[in-house]
Design an enzyme around this catalytic site. Structure first.
Site, mmCIF file in Angstrom:
data_model
loop_
_atom_site.group_PDB
_atom_site.id
_atom_site.type_symbol
_atom_site.label_atom_id
_atom_site.label_comp_id
_atom_site.label_asym_id
_atom_site.label_seq_id
_atom_site.Cartn_x
_atom_site.Cartn_y
_atom_site.Cartn_z
ATOM 1 N N CYS A 7 25.582 -93.004 -73.342
ATOM 2 C CA CYS A 7 26.867 -92.315 -73.468
ATOM 3 C C CYS A 7 26.653 -91.027 -74.254
ATOM 4 O O CYS A 7 26.199 -91.055 -75.404
ATOM 5 C CB CYS A 7 27.878 -93.210 -74.189
ATOM 6 S SG CYS A 7 29.454 -92.390 -74.527
ATOM 7 N N LEU B 89 36.789 -91.025 -107.030
ATOM 8 C CA LEU B 89 37.671 -92.097 -107.488
ATOM 9 C C LEU B 89 38.218 -92.868 -106.302
ATOM 10 O O LEU B 89 38.444 -92.301 -105.233
ATOM 11 C CB LEU B 89 38.848 -91.522 -108.281
ATOM 12 C CG LEU B 89 38.556 -90.866 -109.630
ATOM 13 C CD1 LEU B 89 39.831 -90.266 -110.194
ATOM 14 C CD2 LEU B 89 37.967 -91.874 -110.605
ATOM 15 N N ASP C 32 44.223 -56.049 -123.653
ATOM 16 C CA ASP C 32 43.523 -55.087 -122.796
ATOM 17 C C ASP C 32 42.900 -53.964 -123.622
ATOM 18 O O ASP C 32 41.802 -53.481 -123.318
ATOM 19 C CB ASP C 32 44.478 -54.505 -121.755
ATOM 20 C CG ASP C 32 44.942 -55.550 -120.754
ATOM 21 O OD1 ASP C 32 45.976 -55.322 -120.098
ATOM 22 O OD2 ASP C 32 44.267 -56.593 -120.619
ATOM 23 N N ALA D 136 48.956 -56.054 -123.341
ATOM 24 C CA ALA D 136 48.473 -54.679 -123.497
ATOM 25 C C ALA D 136 47.509 -54.557 -124.677
ATOM 26 O O ALA D 136 46.523 -53.809 -124.615
ATOM 27 C CB ALA D 136 49.652 -53.727 -123.687
ATOM 28 N N GLU D 137 47.785 -55.294 -125.760
ATOM 29 C CA GLU D 137 46.896 -55.254 -126.922
ATOM 30 C C GLU D 137 45.562 -55.929 -126.599
ATOM 31 O O GLU D 137 44.489 -55.450 -127.014
ATOM 32 C CB GLU D 137 47.557 -55.938 -128.117
ATOM 33 C CG GLU D 137 46.703 -56.055 -129.365
ATOM 34 C CD GLU D 137 46.263 -54.708 -129.935
ATOM 35 O OE1 GLU D 137 46.750 -53.664 -129.471
ATOM 36 O OE2 GLU D 137 45.399 -54.710 -130.839
ATOM 37 N N LYS E 251 46.474 -85.350 -111.274
ATOM 38 C CA LYS E 251 45.376 -85.207 -110.303
ATOM 39 C C LYS E 251 45.495 -83.833 -109.653
ATOM 40 O O LYS E 251 46.270 -83.633 -108.726
ATOM 41 C CB LYS E 251 45.408 -86.306 -109.249
ATOM 42 C CG LYS E 251 44.170 -86.258 -108.363
ATOM 43 C CD LYS E 251 44.150 -87.385 -107.359
ATOM 44 C CE LYS E 251 42.844 -87.339 -106.575
ATOM 45 N NZ LYS E 251 42.609 -86.044 -105.913
ATOM 46 N N CYS F 278 34.772 -96.028 -70.356
ATOM 47 C CA CYS F 278 34.554 -94.933 -71.303
ATOM 48 C C CYS F 278 34.942 -93.599 -70.676
ATOM 49 O O CYS F 278 34.496 -93.284 -69.563
ATOM 50 C CB CYS F 278 33.088 -94.900 -71.730
ATOM 51 S SG CYS F 278 32.678 -93.501 -72.798
ATOM 52 N N CYS G 30 31.267 -91.578 -70.387
ATOM 53 C CA CYS G 30 30.146 -92.008 -69.534
ATOM 54 C C CYS G 30 30.552 -92.999 -68.449
ATOM 55 O O CYS G 30 29.744 -93.321 -67.569
ATOM 56 C CB CYS G 30 29.034 -92.610 -70.388
ATOM 57 S SG CYS G 30 29.444 -94.215 -71.126
#
EC number: 6.5.1.2
Length: 671
Positions: free
Chosen positions: A432, A82, A36, A33-34, A115, A408, A411
């Site tokens: 394909c 990393l 603020d 409050a202070e 991390k 496949c 195709c």
């Protein structure tokens, strides 16, 4: 009586002091409050005297006007990722590699950190004042999020203390504590807003708001973990020392940063953090382990996109059980057939998972998987869902065998599996549709030809409508033809055509990467481009000659050689060149005819240059008779080291190769 300027200065200093105690020291000495009340007092004074508002005032965190779009910021020092390890054996192997590479009895001390599961950001301070902030992006270029970062109270707008560098780029993680995440979702459910799956998504969504006023309402926070640019000042010669210096300047640092004297201590720290993980109050997905000595870091250097002196030790991913409803087969860019399990949807680590990779036929056989089985799902690295094992004790009676296709699924071409390879591939090539789509998506991607605005959905439609068969066909598209696609008006179509025209001007390395040659990533493409210089030389290279390129072994060399031996590939390249795709050609000069300190020498550039671009420097060196190589070897005559030079500088020093800095290079260029 104090002047208005004095009152403002005192209020700002007091508020910054309490922000430091609250966010950095975790030791507030006044009630909220202070705080603020002081903020209201400052805001009222600034409202009455707007001409006295300063950019670093605590009131300026509330957010600026909305942006139309994020602009781009190029990282002066790349933001690398990393490498990961997932078990003790892998970490101990990493530890041994570090010890072996240092080739000395000098002790290695490790600096271990949490991390954080948030968003990596770069924050630039000039003379102690925050001037810009960016996301990691692709590691080279990120989005400008300065206005949003200024709203995060944990991040000081102005550093305090002594000996602050003229330019200091701080790197760290913006994240959302669990309590803040739960409140955001609670408010969203109440108001019908967007509910986030996990704190990381919420942090990313909050930080990438075009309206900073929305970001200002989100309880984001920040811990720093490293440095990028450093000019006009010094930092301690250990990683921990640098973090403590950051903290002294007002930057928040995790209180769990720990120095470990051995691999055994690192493992103990890892298990301690793993145990404490549920009570931290924010999400982490492992620990980061870094060599503490900066001198040793420099000696160890870097690989393509990661340092050799650090690793992320990831926690075991969360697991859940569910049922396999079906197995479908996807076809990738290189024809690889990948089985994908369609699952009864289940929440794993905060994400609803309905698909999981099965990798290949061998993996299905290893698992003993049948359609209808109950399985354990893991989000590997907390990202890619995969099937860990089958719960055989609960196998239903009506399960069905998984039959790997011999043709496949897209195709109909034969599927073949080369001896010694785990992956089965469609032999259809670009006839394909699936391979065509994935190849084109790769070709236009940011790190390849970088065609702005050409997303996956556009590529899908272009292939399905038979508008495009090869990458060269992309450059034959007209705005009129593109308007035949869904949600594509004339203006959008013209923007795509303009982007394609712009993309014609590229680099040899990007072009090679865009071709999608098997096993040729960005780093390998750059190495090939630097070594051979011209497309003609690369096309004519034998497998033996290809292996002379650093980091190119027999497998990669064979893939490259076979790619250029294929007539259809050569035809596509010819079409691309005919459509105007081009890049700067190296200037061939007889070094004996040039009076220059660089004439006839093999030169390697490393690090970032401040006075000219790398491309301009390369061009000037070639003009003066130098051969500019992409990697350091015994054949290298000279290394030019800019800021933040890494592994190439270390290797040059190891081999006893002459090294000069940018200032000396500029002097010699002008001589």
């Amino acid at each position: 009586m104090e002047s208005i300027e004095q009152q403002l200065t005192e209020l700002r200093t007091t508020l910054r002091h309490h922000e430091y105690l609250y966010h950095v020291m975790d030791a507030p000495e006044i009630p909220d409050a202070e705080y603020d009340r002081l903020m209201r007092e400052l805001r009222e004074l600034e409202t009455k005297h707007p001409e006295l508002i300063t950019p670093d005032s605590p009131t300026q965190r509330v957010g600026a006007a909305p942006l139309a779009a994020f602009s781009q910021i190029r990282h002066e020092v790349p933001m690398l990722s990393l490498d990961n390890v997932f078990d003790e054996e892998s970490f101990l192997a990493f530890n041994k590699r570090v010890q072996d590479r240092l080739k000395s009895n000098e002790k290695v001390t490790w600096c271990c950190e949490l991390k954080l599961d948030g968003l990596a950001v770069s924050i630039l301070y000039e003379n102690g004042v925050l001037v810009s902030a960016a996301t990691r992006g692709d590691g080279t270029t990120g989005e400008d999020i300065t206005s949003n970062v200024r709203t995060i109270r944990a991040i000081p707008l102005k550093l305090h203390g002594e000996n602050i560098p003229a330019r200091l780029e701080v790197r760290g993680e913006v994240f959302l504590p669990q309590a803040g995440f739960e409140k955001i979702n609670e408010d969203a459910r109440r108001t019908g807003g967007k509910v986030f799956a996990n704190p990381r998504n919420a942090a990313a969504g909050s930080l990438r708001q075009l309206d900073p006023r929305i970001t200002a309402k989100r309880p984001l926070t920040f811990f720093c973990y490293g440095v990028g640019v450093l000019e006009g000042g010094e930092l301690p010669d250990t990683h921990l020392g640098r973090l403590m210096q950051f903290k002294a300047w007002g930057l928040p640092v995790s209180d769990r940063v720990t120095l470990c004297e051995s691999a055994e201590e690192v493992l103990a720290f890892y298990h301690e953090v793993e145990k404490d993980r549920p009570t931290l109050g924010f999400d982490i997905d492992g620990v980061v382990i870094k060599v503490n000595s900066l001198a040793q870091q420099e000696q160890l250097g870097f690989v393509a996109r990661a340092p050799r002196w650090a690793v992320a030790f990831k926690f075991p991913a969360q697991e859940q059980m569910t049922f396999v409803r079906d197995v479908e087969f996807q076809v990738g860019r290189t024809g690889a057939i990948t089985p994908v399990a369609r699952l009864e949807p289940v929440h794993v680590a905060g994400v609803l998972v309905s698909n999981a990779t099965l990798h290949n036929a061998d993996e299905i056989e290893r698992l003993g998987l049948r359609i209808g089985d109950k399985v354990v799902i893991r989000r590997a690295g907390d990202v890619i869902p995969q099937v860990v094992n089958v719960v055989l004790s609960e196998r239903p009676e009506d399960t069905r065998e998984v039959v790997f296709p011999t043709h496949c699924p897209v195709c109909g071409s034969d599927v073949e599996r080369v001896e010694g390879e785990a992956v089965a591939r469609c032999t259809g090539g670009l006839i394909c549709g699936a391979q065509r789509k994935e190849s084109l998506k790769h070709f236009v991607s940011r790190r390849a030809m970088d065609v702005d605005g050409m997303g996956d959905k556009i590529i899908d439609q272009l292939v399905e409508k038979e508008y495009v068969h090869t990458p060269a066909d992309l450059f034959k598209l007209t705005a009129g033809k593109l308007t035949g696609l869904e949600r594509m008006g004339l203006k959008s179509a013209q923007n795509v055509v303009n982007a394609l025209e712009k993309a014609k001007e590229t680099t040899f390395a990007r072009f090679l990467y865009a071709l999608g040659i098997r096993e040729v990533g960005e780093a390998t493409a750059a190495g090939l481009a630097a070594y051979f210089g011209t497309l003609e030389a690369l096309e004519a290279a034998s497998i033996e000659e290809l292996q002379k390129v650093p980091d190119v072994g027999i497998v990669v060399a064979s893939h490259v050689h076979n790619f250029f031996a294929e007539e259809s590939n050569r035809n596509v390249i010819s079409e691309l060149l005919a459509e105007g795709v081009h890049w700067p050609e190296p200037i061939v000069i007889n070094a004996e005819e040039i009076d220059s300190p660089f004439a006839g020498k093999t030169v390697v550039l490393t690090g970032s240059l401040s006075q000219m671009s790398r491309d301009d420097a390369k061009a000037r060196l070639v003009e003066l008779g130098a051969k500019v190589a992409g990697s350091v070897s015994k054949k290298t005559d000279l290394v030019i080291a800019g800021e933040a030079a890494g592994s190439k500088l270390a290797k040059a020093q190891e081999l006893g190769i002459e090294v000069i800095d940018e200032t000396e290079m500029l002097r010699l260029l002008g001589s």
